[in-house]
Design a protein around this motif. Structure first.
Motif, PDB file in Angstrom:
ATOM      1  N   ASN A 164       7.055   4.676 -25.540  1.00  6.58           N
ATOM      2  CA  ASN A 164       6.029   5.012 -24.678  1.00  6.58           C
ATOM      3  C   ASN A 164       5.571   4.312 -23.501  1.00  6.58           C
ATOM      4  O   ASN A 164       4.037   5.016 -22.652  1.00  6.58           O
ATOM      5  N   ILE A 165       5.567   3.469 -23.250  1.00  6.68           N
ATOM      6  CA  ILE A 165       5.292   2.692 -21.725  1.00  6.68           C
ATOM      7  C   ILE A 165       6.705   2.343 -21.204  1.00  6.68           C
ATOM      8  O   ILE A 165       7.281   1.392 -22.069  1.00  6.68           O
ATOM      9  N   SER A 166       7.338   2.749 -20.016  1.00  2.32           N
ATOM     10  CA  SER A 166       8.520   2.014 -19.317  1.00  2.32           C
ATOM     11  C   SER A 166       8.853   1.642 -18.150  1.00  2.32           C
ATOM     12  O   SER A 166       7.295   2.060 -17.147  1.00  2.32           O
ATOM     13  N   GLY A 167       9.300   1.108 -17.864  1.00  2.00           N
ATOM     14  CA  GLY A 167       9.201   0.232 -16.795  1.00  2.00           C
ATOM     15  C   GLY A 167      10.298   0.368 -15.874  1.00  2.00           C
ATOM     16  O   GLY A 167      11.287   0.590 -16.210  1.00  2.00           O
ATOM     17  N   ILE A 168       9.581   1.297 -14.685  1.00  2.23           N
ATOM     18  CA  ILE A 168      10.716   1.561 -14.076  1.00  2.23           C
ATOM     19  C   ILE A 168      10.442   1.573 -12.459  1.00  2.23           C
ATOM     20  O   ILE A 168       9.889   0.641 -11.725  1.00  2.23           O
ATOM     21  N   ASP A 169      11.949   0.201 -12.257  1.00  2.48           N
ATOM     22  CA  ASP A 169      11.124  -0.734 -11.130  1.00  2.48           C
ATOM     23  C   ASP A 169      12.144   0.109  -9.950  1.00  2.48           C
ATOM     24  O   ASP A 169      12.806   0.334 -10.030  1.00  2.48           O
ATOM     25  N   ILE A 170      11.005   0.010  -8.609  1.00  4.35           N
ATOM     26  CA  ILE A 170      11.411   1.020  -7.889  1.00  4.35           C
ATOM     27  C   ILE A 170      11.483  -0.006  -6.089  1.00  4.35           C
ATOM     28  O   ILE A 170      10.693  -1.330  -6.512  1.00  4.35           O
ATOM     29  N   VAL A 171      12.243   0.036  -5.829  1.00  2.00           N
ATOM     30  CA  VAL A 171      11.707  -0.627  -4.052  1.00  2.00           C
ATOM     31  C   VAL A 171      12.081   0.157  -3.162  1.00  2.00           C
ATOM     32  O   VAL A 171      12.615   1.805  -3.346  1.00  2.00           O
ATOM     33  N   ARG A 172      11.568   0.068  -1.624  1.00  2.70           N
ATOM     34  CA  ARG A 172      11.822   0.731  -0.444  1.00  2.70           C
ATOM     35  C   ARG A 172      12.326   0.123   0.425  1.00  2.70           C
ATOM     36  O   ARG A 172      11.831  -0.920   0.663  1.00  2.70           O
ATOM     37  N   ALA A 173      13.389   0.688   0.673  1.00  2.00           N
ATOM     38  CA  ALA A 173      14.676   0.559   1.217  1.00  2.00           C
ATOM     39  C   ALA A 173      14.846   1.308   2.672  1.00  2.00           C
ATOM     40  O   ALA A 173      14.520   2.574   3.009  1.00  2.00           O
ATOM     41  N   PRO A 174      15.620   0.982   3.667  1.00  3.26           N
ATOM     42  CA  PRO A 174      15.982   2.116   4.969  1.00  3.26           C
ATOM     43  C   PRO A 174      17.455   3.413   4.328  1.00  3.26           C
ATOM     44  O   PRO A 174      17.877   2.689   3.490  1.00  3.26           O
ATOM     45  N   ASN A 175      16.798   4.699   4.512  1.00  3.67           N
ATOM     46  CA  ASN A 175      17.656   5.479   3.870  1.00  3.67           C
ATOM     47  C   ASN A 175      18.402   5.312   4.938  1.00  3.67           C
ATOM     48  O   ASN A 175      18.498   4.995   6.535  1.00  3.67           O
ATOM     49  N   ALA A 176      19.609   6.374   5.578  1.00  2.00           N
ATOM     50  CA  ALA A 176      20.689   6.589   6.568  1.00  2.00           C
ATOM     51  C   ALA A 176      20.077   6.327   8.176  1.00  2.00           C
ATOM     52  O   ALA A 176      20.564   5.666   9.089  1.00  2.00           O
ATOM     53  N   LYS A 177      18.955   6.820   7.809  1.00  5.03           N
ATOM     54  CA  LYS A 177      18.411   6.984   9.274  1.00  5.03           C
ATOM     55  C   LYS A 177      17.360   6.138   9.894  1.00  5.03           C
ATOM     56  O   LYS A 177      16.712   6.348  10.853  1.00  5.03           O
ATOM     57  N   GLY A 178      17.155   4.975   9.064  1.00  2.00           N
ATOM     58  CA  GLY A 178      16.099   3.906   8.879  1.00  2.00           C
ATOM     59  C   GLY A 178      15.063   4.136   8.709  1.00  2.00           C
ATOM     60  O   GLY A 178      13.963   3.247   8.902  1.00  2.00           O
ATOM     61  N   GLU A 179      15.247   4.964   8.183  1.00  2.00           N
ATOM     62  CA  GLU A 179      13.551   5.633   7.763  1.00  2.00           C
ATOM     63  C   GLU A 179      13.278   4.808   6.110  1.00  2.00           C
ATOM     64  O   GLU A 179      14.191   4.937   5.526  1.00  2.00           O
ATOM     65  N   GLY A 180      12.281   4.029   5.562  1.00  2.00           N
ATOM     66  CA  GLY A 180      11.939   3.797   4.308  1.00  2.00           C
ATOM     67  C   GLY A 180      12.023   4.847   3.161  1.00  2.00           C
ATOM     68  O   GLY A 180      10.921   5.677   3.205  1.00  2.00           O
ATOM     69  N   ILE A 191       0.440  -1.364   0.515  1.00  2.00           N
ATOM     70  CA  ILE A 191      -0.074   0.196   0.131  1.00  2.00           C
ATOM     71  C   ILE A 191       1.241   1.529   0.151  1.00  2.00           C
ATOM     72  O   ILE A 191       2.060   1.522   0.820  1.00  2.00           O
ATOM     73  N   ILE A 192       0.681   1.834  -1.004  1.00  2.00           N
ATOM     74  CA  ILE A 192       1.699   3.076  -0.869  1.00  2.00           C
ATOM     75  C   ILE A 192       0.808   4.443  -0.624  1.00  2.00           C
ATOM     76  O   ILE A 192      -0.183   4.264  -1.503  1.00  2.00           O
ATOM     77  N   PRO A 193       0.524   5.453   0.421  1.00  2.00           N
ATOM     78  CA  PRO A 193      -0.008   6.344   0.184  1.00  2.00           C
ATOM     79  C   PRO A 193      -0.088   7.814  -0.240  1.00  2.00           C
ATOM     80  O   PRO A 193       0.630   7.622  -1.035  1.00  2.00           O
TER      81      PRO A 193
END
Length: 229
Positions: A170-186, A104-106
């Motif tokens: 015209n259609i681009s598939g951009i692969d995205i991941v959600r990972a922790p940054n230096a502060k441990g936040e997503g 779920i992405i707000p």
């Protein structure tokens, strides 16, 4: 030390509590245990879903997974995995990846991501246009000429050719991941860009259709943005 997690604000180290079960084989007992021990740590936009999940039995979730796999197999929604054993070059057919636990992405996070993706795809199209026209990026020494001109995908016959609206992808598939940054936040990161044949787009559409078929009540409880435009 707490690890980053998707559904929860933090994920406890092994031995402290059950890890979040976002895998395809998630059991109901694990989910209920997490809701009880980490309920207060559920990220805001997952709380409605977490309450719904706690009411589902393991048998129901298992039946839904089997139904999804049966439909994917019957319709033929698969992808080929190629390896050394595929001597005939046909590859091994596998069902598309499908997880009963949605990501779920707000809306506020998606709004920022959307702007970044539009900017990225615009830059990629301008890069391709430059490659087949003035090649300023080569003249500036940013990208070595051999990396472009000797690339198997470079088409010399496209030099000087203008495409409608200068849009090559015209259609681009951009692969995205959600990972922790230096502060441990997503934080969201781009893993790779797929511009030639972004077949993953079709998997995304089929996954959404399957979720709407299996769990229509979730779409009544959440304001889910459409995928088909």
């Amino acid at each position: 030390m707490l690890k980053f997690d998707e559904m929860y604000t933090t994920q406890a180290e092994a031995g402290q509590s059950q890890s979040q079960s976002q895998t395809q084989g998630a059991s109901q007992s694990q989910s209920q245990s997490q809701s009880q021990s980490l309920g207060a740590d559920v990220r805001g936009h997952y709380r409605t879903y977490a309450k719904w999940m706690s009411r589902q039995s393991a048998d129901v979730m298992k039946a839904r997974r089997e139904e999804a796999e049966m439909i994917f197999r019957r319709v033929g929604i698969t992808f080929a995995v190629y390896g050394a054993k595929d001597e005939d070059g046909s590859g091994t057919e596998r069902l598309i990846p499908f997880d009963l636990i949605p990501r779920i992405i707000p809306a506020r996070e998606w709004a920022g991501m959307e702007k970044g993706l539009v900017q990225r795809v615009t830059a990629l199209n301008r890069f391709i246009h430059d490659v087949y026209h003035d090649q300023e990026i080569i003249k500036a020494g940013i990208v070595p000429a051999e990396q472009i001109l000797n690339n198997a995908q470079f088409r010399p016959e496209m030099m000087g050719v203008d495409v409608p609206n200068q849009v090559y992808s015209n259609i681009s598939g951009i692969d995205i991941v959600r990972a922790p940054n230096a502060k441990g936040e997503g934080e969201y990161y781009v893993l790779e860009d797929n511009l030639r044949v972004p077949s993953g787009v079709s998997y995304m559409l089929e996954n959404r259709k399957m979720m709407m078929r299996l769990f229509p009540e979730l779409f009544s409880a959440h304001r889910v943005a459409p995928l088909a435009h």
